[in-house]
Design a protein around this motif. Structure first.
Motif, PDB file in Angstrom:
ATOM      1  N   GLU A   1       0.847  -1.190   0.000  1.00 19.39           N
ATOM      2  CA  GLU A   1       0.000   0.000   0.000  1.00 19.39           C
ATOM      3  C   GLU A   1       0.885   1.244   0.000  1.00 19.39           C
ATOM      4  O   GLU A   1       1.525   1.581   0.984  1.00 19.39           O
ATOM      5  CB  GLU A   1      -0.899   0.011   1.242  1.00 19.39           C
ATOM      6  N   LYS A   2       0.958   1.906  -1.088  1.00 17.98           N
ATOM      7  CA  LYS A   2       1.804   3.089  -1.216  1.00 17.98           C
ATOM      8  C   LYS A   2       0.953   4.348  -1.036  1.00 17.98           C
ATOM      9  O   LYS A   2       0.366   4.846  -1.989  1.00 17.98           O
ATOM     10  CB  LYS A   2       2.509   3.104  -2.576  1.00 17.98           C
ATOM     11  N   ALA A   3       0.893   4.791   0.214  1.00 21.91           N
ATOM     12  CA  ALA A   3       0.135   6.005   0.483  1.00 21.91           C
ATOM     13  C   ALA A   3       0.891   7.205  -0.064  1.00 21.91           C
ATOM     14  O   ALA A   3       2.117   7.220  -0.124  1.00 21.91           O
ATOM     15  CB  ALA A   3      -0.077   6.164   1.998  1.00 21.91           C
ATOM     16  N   ALA A   4       0.139   8.200  -0.478  1.00 20.89           N
ATOM     17  CA  ALA A   4       0.761   9.414  -1.012  1.00 20.89           C
ATOM     18  C   ALA A   4       1.535  10.129   0.095  1.00 20.89           C
ATOM     19  O   ALA A   4       1.096  10.201   1.240  1.00 20.89           O
ATOM     20  CB  ALA A   4      -0.316  10.336  -1.577  1.00 20.89           C
ATOM     21  N   ALA A   5       2.718  10.633  -0.272  1.00 24.94           N
ATOM     22  CA  ALA A   5       3.523  11.380   0.692  1.00 24.94           C
ATOM     23  C   ALA A   5       2.798  12.677   1.053  1.00 24.94           C
ATOM     24  O   ALA A   5       2.471  13.478   0.176  1.00 24.94           O
ATOM     25  CB  ALA A   5       4.900  11.667   0.106  1.00 24.94           C
ATOM     26  N   ARG A   6       2.548  12.845   2.356  1.00 30.07           N
ATOM     27  CA  ARG A   6       1.802  14.020   2.792  1.00 30.07           C
ATOM     28  C   ARG A   6       2.153  14.326   4.238  1.00 30.07           C
ATOM     29  O   ARG A   6       2.426  13.423   5.029  1.00 30.07           O
ATOM     30  CB  ARG A   6       0.296  13.764   2.667  1.00 30.07           C
ATOM     31  N   LEU A   7       2.162  15.595   4.572  1.00 32.94           N
ATOM     32  CA  LEU A   7       2.424  16.028   5.937  1.00 32.94           C
ATOM     33  C   LEU A   7       1.210  16.765   6.473  1.00 32.94           C
ATOM     34  O   LEU A   7       0.783  17.777   5.906  1.00 32.94           O
ATOM     35  CB  LEU A   7       3.651  16.952   5.991  1.00 32.94           C
ATOM     36  N   ASP A   8       0.623  16.234   7.554  1.00 35.10           N
ATOM     37  CA  ASP A   8      -0.453  16.916   8.266  1.00 35.10           C
ATOM     38  C   ASP A   8       0.092  17.362   9.615  1.00 35.10           C
ATOM     39  O   ASP A   8       0.907  16.666  10.233  1.00 35.10           O
ATOM     40  CB  ASP A   8      -1.656  15.991   8.474  1.00 35.10           C
ATOM     41  N   ALA A   9      -0.350  18.515  10.077  1.00 36.87           N
ATOM     42  CA  ALA A   9       0.174  19.046  11.335  1.00 36.87           C
ATOM     43  C   ALA A   9      -0.929  19.688  12.149  1.00 36.87           C
ATOM     44  O   ALA A   9      -1.940  20.156  11.615  1.00 36.87           O
ATOM     45  CB  ALA A   9       1.281  20.066  11.057  1.00 36.87           C
ATOM     46  N   GLU A  10      -0.705  19.678  13.452  1.00 37.19           N
ATOM     47  CA  GLU A  10      -1.577  20.384  14.385  1.00 37.19           C
ATOM     48  C   GLU A  10      -0.698  21.238  15.281  1.00 37.19           C
ATOM     49  O   GLU A  10       0.174  20.716  15.988  1.00 37.19           O
ATOM     50  CB  GLU A  10      -2.396  19.399  15.215  1.00 37.19           C
ATOM     51  N   VAL A  11      -0.875  22.530  15.261  1.00 36.22           N
ATOM     52  CA  VAL A  11      -0.076  23.476  16.036  1.00 36.22           C
ATOM     53  C   VAL A  11      -0.876  23.898  17.263  1.00 36.22           C
ATOM     54  O   VAL A  11      -2.023  24.346  17.139  1.00 36.22           O
ATOM     55  CB  VAL A  11       0.304  24.710  15.187  1.00 36.22           C
TER      56      VAL A  11
ATOM     57  N   HIS B   1       2.812  10.865   6.248  1.00 34.37           N
ATOM     58  CA  HIS B   1       2.167   9.804   5.489  1.00 34.37           C
ATOM     59  C   HIS B   1       3.073   9.326   4.349  1.00 34.37           C
ATOM     60  O   HIS B   1       3.845  10.100   3.787  1.00 34.37           O
ATOM     61  CB  HIS B   1       0.839  10.298   4.904  1.00 34.37           C
ATOM     62  N   GLY B   2       2.911   8.049   4.015  1.00 33.86           N
ATOM     63  CA  GLY B   2       3.597   7.495   2.859  1.00 33.86           C
ATOM     64  C   GLY B   2       5.121   7.504   2.994  1.00 33.86           C
ATOM     65  O   GLY B   2       5.673   7.280   4.079  1.00 33.86           O
TER      66      GLY B   2
ATOM     67  N   SER C   1       7.248   9.322   5.759  1.00 35.68           N
ATOM     68  CA  SER C   1       7.479   8.771   7.097  1.00 35.68           C
ATOM     69  C   SER C   1       8.878   8.188   7.238  1.00 35.68           C
ATOM     70  O   SER C   1       9.364   8.003   8.353  1.00 35.68           O
ATOM     71  CB  SER C   1       6.433   7.695   7.414  1.00 35.68           C
ATOM     72  N   GLY C   2       9.528   7.892   6.128  1.00 34.25           N
ATOM     73  CA  GLY C   2      10.892   7.387   6.175  1.00 34.25           C
ATOM     74  C   GLY C   2      11.945   8.473   6.221  1.00 34.25           C
ATOM     75  O   GLY C   2      13.137   8.178   6.304  1.00 34.25           O
ATOM     76  N   HIS C   3      11.528   9.736   6.156  1.00 37.85           N
ATOM     77  CA  HIS C   3      12.474  10.857   6.179  1.00 37.85           C
ATOM     78  C   HIS C   3      12.009  11.926   7.164  1.00 37.85           C
ATOM     79  O   HIS C   3      11.859  13.106   6.799  1.00 37.85           O
ATOM     80  CB  HIS C   3      12.608  11.455   4.769  1.00 37.85           C
ATOM     81  N   PRO C   4      11.794  11.557   8.427  1.00 37.70           N
ATOM     82  CA  PRO C   4      11.247  12.538   9.380  1.00 37.70           C
ATOM     83  C   PRO C   4      12.204  13.687   9.689  1.00 37.70           C
ATOM     84  O   PRO C   4      11.763  14.793  10.008  1.00 37.70           O
ATOM     85  CB  PRO C   4      10.983  11.691  10.634  1.00 37.70           C
TER      86      PRO C   4
END
Length: 335
Positions: free
Chosen positions: A75-85, A102-103, A106-109
């Motif tokens: 399952e290759k989820a699309a690379a995406r960043l969600d944030a809550e400030v 996401h996607g 997650s391997g490059h935090p």
């Protein structure tokens, strides 16, 4: 003040932090460090609550990194960043940013976290659950002056503790070590009061409790005497006994809260030795950001070596465990 950002970037998160600070009147200069928490969706709440409590003593920017690569390798989820400030409110004088990667992202935090670090402020990285095999070589761990793991959360805590010794680097520490600070302090004080040669020791605690192992390793390394490891129902560490030429020094805590300290020639004393919360442990670790040499020496003593003869040879006729020198070494480590 809470700001939700979907499919965002690090620069947009920084801009949201500035807007939130202006709206709440909270300056960034009041924060003393950046605390990076690396966890998962199921465990982030408890870790964040403990960090927020600790930030009341150490105002910090808390970055919670939650990786969501997908349910399966296919399952290759699309690379995406969600944030809550989050600024103000429960965060106090600090700031909190929840980062959901996401996607492939997650391997490059580290690429997301690096632009969000406070300038000219120390960085502490904490893995409350599963930690990398080599924390200092991990891309996120390499950003930190201190790296905090917790062997107690591993599937086999004692094996995890042994791996910490194999890959130790200055700045590494473990909450299993932080949990025994009160024990070390009380034992060091007892040895200061009783200047007698120490001939042996024993530690008693739950079977898979890494703090019991570490306490035994610390005593073996500092006192250079054989230390026996006994199993008890718990909770946690239940007793430490030091055999001296004047009698037995015993620190017994059967209920996880109140301990009895027995020293030969002195009346028994009650000692408050409660099991501390994660927030208290993190707050203690944030008080010092230099390498913990006492932890390094203890963890390198070797898991599974308790009960072995002391590694340091002694002069003929010298008793195992010289009184003032050993008490001084123990006091240094317990301070």
């Amino acid at each position: 003040m809470n700001i939700d950002l979907t499919d965002t970037t690090s620069s947009q998160i920084n801009a949201a932090l500035v807007r939130a600070r202006r709206a709440t009147g909270t300056p960034a200069v009041g924060m003393v460090l950046t605390l990076v928490i690396v966890t998962d969706e199921g465990n982030h709440y408890d870790a964040l609550r403990a960090a927020s409590e600790a930030s009341k003593e150490h105002p910090a920017r808390i970055l919670v990194v939650i990786g969501r690569p997908g349910r399966s390798p296919r399952e290759k989820a699309a690379a995406r960043l969600d944030a809550e400030v989050r600024v103000g409110g429960e965060t106090g004088n600090g700031e909190t940013v929840l980062l959901r990667l996401h996607g492939e992202l997650s391997g490059h935090p580290h690429s997301v976290v690096l632009p969000l670090l406070l300038p000219d402020a120390p960085v502490v990285v904490w893995w409350p659950n599963e930690a990398p095999r080599h924390p200092s070589d991990d891309p996120l761990g390499a950003l930190g002056q201190r790296r905090i793991t917790d062997a107690a959360s591993a599937e086999d805590p004692v094996v995890a503790l042994g791996s910490r010794a194999d890959v130790y680097a200055p700045g590494d520490t473990d909450l299993a070590w932080t949990r025994i600070t009160p024990w070390r302090s009380v034992l060091a004080a007892a040895l200061d009061q009783k200047h007698a040669a120490i001939t042996g020791a024993s530690v008693e605690g739950e079977e898979f409790n890494p703090s019991t192992e570490l306490l035994g390793m610390w005593l073996a390394q500092r006192l250079a005497v054989p230390v026996e490891r006994s199993v008890s129902p718990g909770p946690g560490i239940t007793a430490v006994r030091l055999a001296t030429t004047d009698g037995l020094i015993c620190l017994d805590r059967p209920d996880g809260s109140l301990a009895i300290l027995a020293v030969p020639g002195q009346p028994d004393r009650q000692v408050a030795l409660h099991r501390r919360t994660t927030a208290e442990l993190i707050a203690e670790e944030l008080r010092r950001l230099d390498p913990d040499e006492a932890y390094a020496e203890a963890v390198r003593h070797g898991v599974g070596k308790l009960g072995d003869p002391p590694a340091t040879p002694r002069e003929p006729g010298e008793p195992p465990g010289t009184s003032r020198a050993d008490a001084s070494r123990a006091a240094d480590a317990g301070s």
